[in-house]
Design a protein around this motif. Structure first.
Motif, mmCIF file in Angstrom:
data_model
loop_
_atom_site.group_PDB
_atom_site.id
_atom_site.type_symbol
_atom_site.label_atom_id
_atom_site.label_comp_id
_atom_site.label_asym_id
_atom_site.label_seq_id
_atom_site.Cartn_x
_atom_site.Cartn_y
_atom_site.Cartn_z
ATOM 1 N N VAL A 306 0.836 -1.200 0.000
ATOM 2 C CA VAL A 306 0.000 0.000 0.000
ATOM 3 C C VAL A 306 0.873 1.253 0.000
ATOM 4 O O VAL A 306 0.584 2.233 -0.693
ATOM 5 N N GLN A 307 1.961 1.225 0.764
ATOM 6 C CA GLN A 307 2.870 2.368 0.780
ATOM 7 C C GLN A 307 3.527 2.558 -0.585
ATOM 8 O O GLN A 307 3.741 3.693 -1.030
ATOM 9 N N THR A 308 3.825 1.453 -1.261
ATOM 10 C CA THR A 308 4.360 1.559 -2.624
ATOM 11 C C THR A 308 3.341 2.206 -3.551
ATOM 12 O O THR A 308 3.676 3.063 -4.379
ATOM 13 N N GLY A 309 2.076 1.797 -3.404
ATOM 14 C CA GLY A 309 1.020 2.401 -4.215
ATOM 15 C C GLY A 309 0.839 3.877 -3.916
ATOM 16 O O GLY A 309 0.606 4.681 -4.826
ATOM 17 N N ASP A 310 0.956 4.259 -2.629
ATOM 18 C CA ASP A 310 0.848 5.675 -2.268
ATOM 19 C C ASP A 310 1.944 6.495 -2.946
ATOM 20 O O ASP A 310 1.704 7.611 -3.423
ATOM 21 N N ALA A 311 3.157 5.950 -2.973
ATOM 22 C CA ALA A 311 4.267 6.660 -3.623
ATOM 23 C C ALA A 311 4.000 6.822 -5.119
ATOM 24 O O ALA A 311 4.263 7.882 -5.703
ATOM 25 N N LYS A 312 3.462 5.781 -5.744
ATOM 26 C CA LYS A 312 3.129 5.880 -7.168
ATOM 27 C C LYS A 312 2.085 6.964 -7.411
ATOM 28 O O LYS A 312 2.188 7.751 -8.358
ATOM 29 N N MET A 313 1.072 7.029 -6.554
ATOM 30 C CA MET A 313 0.007 8.004 -6.736
ATOM 31 C C MET A 313 0.513 9.428 -6.525
ATOM 32 O O MET A 313 0.063 10.363 -7.199
ATOM 33 N N ARG A 314 1.445 9.615 -5.596
ATOM 34 C CA ARG A 314 2.000 10.959 -5.396
ATOM 35 C C ARG A 314 2.731 11.435 -6.641
ATOM 36 O O ARG A 314 2.592 12.584 -7.067
ATOM 37 N N GLU A 315 3.540 10.561 -7.230
ATOM 38 C CA GLU A 315 4.264 10.937 -8.438
ATOM 39 C C GLU A 315 3.303 11.175 -9.599
ATOM 40 O O GLU A 315 3.473 12.108 -10.386
ATOM 41 N N LEU A 316 2.285 10.322 -9.706
ATOM 42 C CA LEU A 316 1.299 10.491 -10.774
ATOM 43 C C LEU A 316 0.560 11.814 -10.638
ATOM 44 O O LEU A 316 0.320 12.514 -11.620
ATOM 45 N N SER A 317 0.182 12.155 -9.418
ATOM 46 C CA SER A 317 -0.573 13.385 -9.189
ATOM 47 C C SER A 317 0.236 14.602 -9.605
ATOM 48 O O SER A 317 -0.284 15.527 -10.234
ATOM 49 N N LYS A 318 1.533 14.614 -9.269
ATOM 50 C CA LYS A 318 2.382 15.735 -9.680
ATOM 51 C C LYS A 318 2.452 15.828 -11.201
ATOM 52 O O LYS A 318 2.428 16.917 -11.774
ATOM 53 N N GLN A 319 2.537 14.669 -11.848
ATOM 54 C CA GLN A 319 2.670 14.645 -13.302
ATOM 55 C C GLN A 319 1.387 15.089 -13.996
ATOM 56 O O GLN A 319 1.424 15.823 -14.985
ATOM 57 N N LEU A 320 0.235 14.652 -13.475
ATOM 58 C CA LEU A 320 -1.029 14.883 -14.167
ATOM 59 C C LEU A 320 -1.663 16.219 -13.830
ATOM 60 O O LEU A 320 -2.444 16.749 -14.616
ATOM 61 N N THR A 321 -1.345 16.779 -12.657
ATOM 62 C CA THR A 321 -1.964 18.046 -12.274
ATOM 63 C C THR A 321 -1.584 19.159 -13.236
ATOM 64 O O THR A 321 -2.406 20.002 -13.595
ATOM 65 N N GLY A 322 -0.341 19.168 -13.692
ATOM 66 C CA GLY A 322 0.098 20.217 -14.603
ATOM 67 C C GLY A 322 -0.078 19.885 -16.066
ATOM 68 O O GLY A 322 0.408 20.619 -16.926
ATOM 69 N N SER A 323 -0.764 18.782 -16.381
ATOM 70 C CA SER A 323 -0.947 18.370 -17.772
ATOM 71 C C SER A 323 -2.384 18.621 -18.200
ATOM 72 O O SER A 323 -3.296 18.678 -17.375
ATOM 73 N N ASN A 324 -2.584 18.780 -19.512
ATOM 74 C CA ASN A 324 -3.944 18.938 -20.028
ATOM 75 C C ASN A 324 -4.425 17.685 -20.750
ATOM 76 O O ASN A 324 -5.437 17.707 -21.435
ATOM 77 N N LYS A 325 -3.686 16.585 -20.601
ATOM 78 C CA LYS A 325 -4.072 15.334 -21.249
ATOM 79 C C LYS A 325 -5.236 14.681 -20.503
ATOM 80 O O LYS A 325 -5.425 14.883 -19.306
ATOM 81 N N ASN A 326 -5.987 13.864 -21.218
ATOM 82 C CA ASN A 326 -7.060 13.094 -20.607
ATOM 83 C C ASN A 326 -6.513 11.764 -20.106
ATOM 84 O O ASN A 326 -5.564 11.213 -20.667
ATOM 85 N N ILE A 327 -7.139 11.249 -19.053
ATOM 86 C CA ILE A 327 -6.684 10.019 -18.419
ATOM 87 C C ILE A 327 -7.812 8.996 -18.447
ATOM 88 O O ILE A 327 -8.952 9.309 -18.087
#
Length: 748
Positions: A306-327
């Protein structure tokens, strides 16, 4: 000071050395310019008037401006206002700096001609001055800086500036175009290659730039379940028996209805319940230390995945927040595993979607897809979809968002002719007028240069013109001195703007952010597992403090993210661009609180055994909308849960009391053992033994009460589970099948 300032502001031209981008210009038989209008989209409008004799007007056009000239050229008779046809000879060399055009008029008679055209030119730049006055008035001045890089002196020219939503581009009109016709043949093609395949998301393949690309994958063990989820091990469930609870409960009565409590104080203690008793001989040994029965249960062990998944989500959030792409979030489930695979896959994908929304990703950019396949790994896959045709275009050419502010038009012209030498710049007056305005404060924590703790001192003024005032710097004066400067966004005609210009830290803002979840619609309910649409609410609370001895008007800037809806806000506000400006007026040293709340829909899977879910249900059953029969059943369920909660609270209190009694018994036992070695301690020994009997009696009564309480809790839990098993809600999103009710009772 006033005379110096007025002299500066009233100067109509300012010679500023600048390097011309083009040293060439359109020459028309040495005819001087009459009017020039420079636009913000990189072009300028030129107008020349001349008298033509002999029917020929010679025009020399720089080769890099031929296409613009031909695209925009008009030749009109000044008297009749009728267009005059022209012919352009093509027999000339292609390597000269100029292309000479002999505009042949239809008649050789003398004619007054107006010639207009548009060619490339540097954009003009606006700047503003605001002089703060009294009684709600300010003096607004606007100037346009125009650069003459044409290579031609503008002598006695009416100079103007303008801006609009007009598009500007280059187009080849001089080159001769030959149409290539297809050569037909009698051969037939028997082998034809098929067209390329397309992805489900309508974009190019993953290997192409801007195409579909998998950006992350999380297996089931890496996904953190939210509070109240059936798989959330941290949620409190008073309706479910806990393992720790079984270990901590006191000894149950024996077959004769007795419960034994050990009392080590040298005498026989009898604890009876119902009929019968058991006698235990006194012990002289030192009692073993007791474990506190009311100690809190240790937190459940977290799966390291779960902690590994949390780390993945933190990195994803930083990447996607500043992007205009659809997910696209793909939830996978194994159809061979049994159960409702569609629900499992959708639930996993929705959990990830909700986490991304919490991190700031716009909800309308996220799509959820469930995939149930044989032998599929239970997981979630995130795909960045291919950019659509609109997104593949250059950023400057993309269509504006539907919520974008309209593009205003503006036109300002010098009332008198002016001279601007080649390579010089001029300042053209756009506006000088008194208008409504005042000094206010603006709290802006959203902008790049905003501030989280203090409001900016700002000037609020109204655009008094019928044209849009373009983005530019604003210099603010007050009391015959400079007090600050700021930058304004475009101001539509007759609209107001708030421009921050200083940070004096007189208005302090303390911000508190929070969020909550409320049930808005129940989708399905089976065996205590609820699928529901919830409203995820973000609340921003601001405490605004005025440190000054004077009143202050404060505006709070707040932009609503796409996919969110404003549900609570101050009553007074106005819209400027895509932001809300909420208004508050504070007296001297006054403190005011403002709350802004916005919500977005989410889909969640909830466990009705969890206390947090039942707390949400309490709010839902009191709402006016919803199925009455379902609400009645839920109210009965909540009534049993309240009884369970009260019983569990009372049981915890009894256990803490029993723990205190046993600790006191241990203390008394140790004191009695000590006094046995003292011959003169008989009186004190008797007193301690009397206390021991009293405490022992209390232990007996408390233990019996705990056992009785446990029986009541057990019966209530059975009743709760029975009611929960019978409670069913059909899928409200499914097409109607003729069923008349949303709630049904399953047969036992």
């Amino acid at each position: 000071m006033k005379k110096t300032l007025a002299g500066f502001l009233l100067s109509s031209a300012l010679a500023i050395g600048c390097t011309p981008k083009h040293a060439s210009f359109v020459k028309v038989d040495d005819v001087a310019l009459g009017r020039v209008v420079v636009y913000r989209n990189g072009v300028a409008y030129y107008e020349r008037r001349t008298t033509v004799t002999g029917g020929i007007l010679t025009v020399s056009v720089p080769r890099d401006r031929v296409d613009d000239f031909l695209k925009s050229l008009t030749v009109v008779d000044a008297i009749s206002k009728q267009p005059l046809p022209v012919s352009i000879p093509r027999q000339q060399a292609n390597d000269g700096a100029y292309l000479v055009m002999n505009l042949q008029l239809p008649s050789k008679a003398k004619a007054d001609v107006v010639l207009t055209y548009v060619t490339e030119s540097p954009a003009w730049k606006p700047s503003y001055r605001v002089v703060v006055g009294t009684n709600g008035k300010v003096m607004l001045e606007g100037w346009a800086i125009v650069d003459n890089t044409s290579g031609e002196d503008w002598k006695g020219v009416l100079v103007g500036v303008g801006s609009s939503s007009a598009l500007s581009f280059k187009y080849d009109l001089w080159s001769v175009r030959q149409v290539q016709r297809e050569q037909l043949q009698t051969e037939e093609r028997f082998a034809i290659a098929p067209p390329s395949g397309i992805s489900p998301y309508g974009g190019p393949t993953g290997g192409e730039p801007n195409g579909e690309a998998a950006i992350a994958e999380l297996d089931d063990g890496e996904i953190r379940r939210p509070v109240g989820h059936p798989d959330d091990q941290t949620a409190k469930r008073v309706a479910v028996k806990d393992v720790k609870e079984s270990e901590d409960k006191p000894s149950a009565p024996n077959k004769a209805g007795r419960a034994d409590v050990e009392a080590d104080y040298g005498e026989t203690t009898t604890i009876s319940r119902g009929g019968g008793s058991r006698n235990r001989p006194a012990k002289a040994s030192k009692p073993a230390p007791r474990t506190a029965t009311a100690s809190p249960a240790p937190p459940p062990r977290q799966d390291p995945r779960v902690q590994t998944g949390d780390a993945k989500m933190r990195e994803l959030s930083k990447q996607l927040t500043g992007s205009n792409k659809n997910i696209v979030i793909e939830g996978y489930a194994d159809s061979n595993r049994g159960g409702d695979g569609q629900r499992r896959a959708t639930d996993r994908a929705n959990i990830i979607r909700n986490q991304l929304i919490d991190a700031g990703v716009a909800p309308n950019r996220i799509k959820v897809i469930a995939k149930v396949e044989p032998n599929a790994q239970e997981r979630v896959r995130l795909v960045q979809t291919a950019a659509g045709p609109e997104d593949q275009r250059p950023a400057a050419a993309r269509t504006a968002d539907l919520t974008a502010a309209p593009v205003g038009e503006s036109h300002f012209a010098s009332p008198t002719p002016m001279t601007v030498e080649r390579g010089a710049s001029a300042m053209v007056s756009m506006v000088r007028k008194e208008t409504e305005g005042e000094v206010v404060y603006l709290y802006d924590a959203e902008s790049v240069r905003g501030n989280q703790n203090f409001a900016f001192r700002a000037v609020r003024f109204r655009n008094p013109t019928t044209s849009t005032l373009e983005t530019g710097p604003v210099t603010v004066y007050g009391d015959e001195r400079f007090i600050g400067e700021g930058l304004t966004e475009p101001i539509p005609p007759k609209a107001s703007a708030v421009v921050p210009y200083a940070l004096d830290r007189q208005i302090v803002v303390e911000r508190t952010d929070g969020d909550e979840t409320k049930l808005s619609r129940l989708v399905t309910l089976q065996r205590g597992i609820l699928t529901a649409e919830v409203q995820h609410i973000k609340r921003k609370k601001l405490q605004i403090t005025n440190r000054m001895n004077a009143k202050a008007k404060v505006f709070v800037r707040h932009t609503i993210p796409k996919g969110w809806t404003l549900i609570n806000q101050p009553s007074e506000f106005e819209r400027i661009g895509d932001a809300h400006l909420f208004y508050a007026e504070l007296g001297p040293h006054e403190v005011k609180n403002i709350e802004i709340a916005e919500s977005t829909p989410m889909e969640r899977t909830l466990d009705l055994n969890a206390d947090v879910t039942l707390d949400m249900m309490k709010v839902y059953v009191e709402a006016p909308e919803g199925n009455k029969e379902l609400k009645d059943s839920l109210k009965k369920l909540l009534s049993v849960h309240r009884r369970l909660t009260d019983l569990a609270t009372e049981q915890d209190s009894l256990r803490r009391r029993l723990h205190d009694y046993k600790e006191r018994m241990d203390e008394l036992h140790a004191q009695i053992l000590t006094l046995q070695a003292v011959k003169t301690g008989n009186d004190l020994m008797g007193h301690l033994k009397t206390k021991m009997k009293d405490i022992s009696s209390r232990v007996q009564k408390t233990t019996i009460s705990i056992v009785d309480q446990e029986e009541k809790i057990m019966l209530s839990r059975v009743e709760f589970k029975d009611m929960l098993a019978e409670l069913t809600l059909n899928d409200v999103t499914a097409p109607p099948t003729g069923a008349t009710g949303a709630v049904s009772k399953t047969s036992k």
